[in-house]
Scaffold this active site. Structure first.
Site, PDB file in Angstrom:
ATOM      1  N   LYS A 125      22.794  45.556  36.278  1.00 49.74           N
ATOM      2  CA  LYS A 125      22.936  46.700  35.383  1.00 49.74           C
ATOM      3  C   LYS A 125      24.141  46.520  34.464  1.00 49.74           C
ATOM      4  CE  LYS A 125      23.240  49.429  38.863  1.00 49.74           C
ATOM      5  NZ  LYS A 125      23.345  50.570  39.786  1.00 49.74           N
TER       6      LYS A 125
ATOM      7  N   THR B 136      24.930  57.749  38.898  1.00 44.44           N
ATOM      8  CA  THR B 136      23.922  57.041  38.113  1.00 44.44           C
ATOM      9  C   THR B 136      23.256  55.922  38.914  1.00 44.44           C
ATOM     10  OG1 THR B 136      25.696  55.694  37.163  1.00 44.44           O
ATOM     11  CG2 THR B 136      24.922  57.550  35.849  1.00 44.44           C
TER      12      THR B 136
END
Length: 265
Positions: free
Chosen positions: A174, A208
């Site tokens: 990510k 998140t």
């Protein structure tokens, strides 16, 4: 038939991450959530004040008890905290023969507080990651797992290849807000894909990683292919960031239910 998912993670007393974020994500995506709590944290949007690990045997018992009664369509791990808990979870996951396992290798909270003991890093790599359908590290976690600096897109691609070569079935590295676009790298040993979305200008970023991995888990439980599940999870997370209401005095939580029409509206 009800679709179910299991989250194996720590709690967040502020409600924006960990078990709470996972269960909210499952609910928002139409999946019945179950849980095994690995640690209790005194945590809010500003940081982590205290951590109390759950006994490893009790963690394993939670997984075993749920799986013996409720068919689990997919599962995910979050905060595992210690070597003892990691070993117990690995054994319980193998015994339960879960069809999919999403591993969010939680090491450090958004606030910078440590959520995995340093001596447990090797156990995470050797015992949990080989069981995973997909691993979802952020850049800092990727550097720990690979032992190399990760700054550029080429670094992310190389890290993804390294992680698959060392036991992961698939990985999503990510990039988050480190780039002009929110760019992640997906690699499963055969296919390398760049996943891009807009960078959302918000301070509501608490949870998140939990939310993204829980969304992948939910979509796998609902029958999506792995790459489809990852793409849909990224779309869901982007919407959750765009629709987050400010909560707390620090890094607030994402808006988990942005895609749900409430009866009260």
């Amino acid at each position: 038939m009800i679709t179910t998912a299991l989250t194996i993670a720590g709690s967040d007393s502020g409600g924006g991450a960990g078990i709470q974020a996972d269960l909210k994500t499952f609910a928002a995506l139409g999946v019945y959530g179950t849980s095994a709590i690995t640690a209790i944290t005194a945590q809010n949007t500003c940081g982590v004040d205290a951590v109390q690990a759950v006994d490893a045997d009790v963690v394993a018992a939670q997984i075993r008890t749920v799986a013996s009664d409720i068919p689990i369509s997919a599962a995910k791990t979050g905060m595992l905290f210690s070597t003892d808990i990691i070993r117990a979870v690995a054994a319980a996951v193998r015994a339960a023969n879960l069809p999919f396992l999403v591993v969010d290798p939680v090491m450090v909270a958004t606030s910078g507080d440590r959520l995995l003991q340093p001596d447990a890093e090797a156990s995470l790599q050797n015992e949990i990651i080989p069981l995973a359908t997909v691993v979802t590290p952020n850049l800092a976690e990727t550097e720990v797992l690979t032992g190399a600096k990760v700054h550029t897109l080429d670094d992310m691609r190389a890290a993804a290849e390294h992680l698959v070569a060392h036991g992961a079935a698939a990985v999503v590295v990510k990039g988050g807000h480190a780039m002009t676009k929110a760019t992640d790298v997906f690699y499963d040993g055969n296919r390398m894909e760049l996943l891009e979305s807009v960078v959302v200008d918000t301070t509501s970023t608490h949870g998140t990683g939990c939310t993204f991995s829980a969304a992948i888990c939910a979509y796998l439980a609902r029958g999506a292919t792995l790459l489809e599940a990852v793409r849909r999870a990224k779309t869901y997370l982007t919407g959750a960031l765009q629709n987050a209401d400010p909560i707390g005095q620090g890094s607030g939580p994402v808006g988990h239910f942005w895609n749900v029409t409430h009866a009260a509206d």
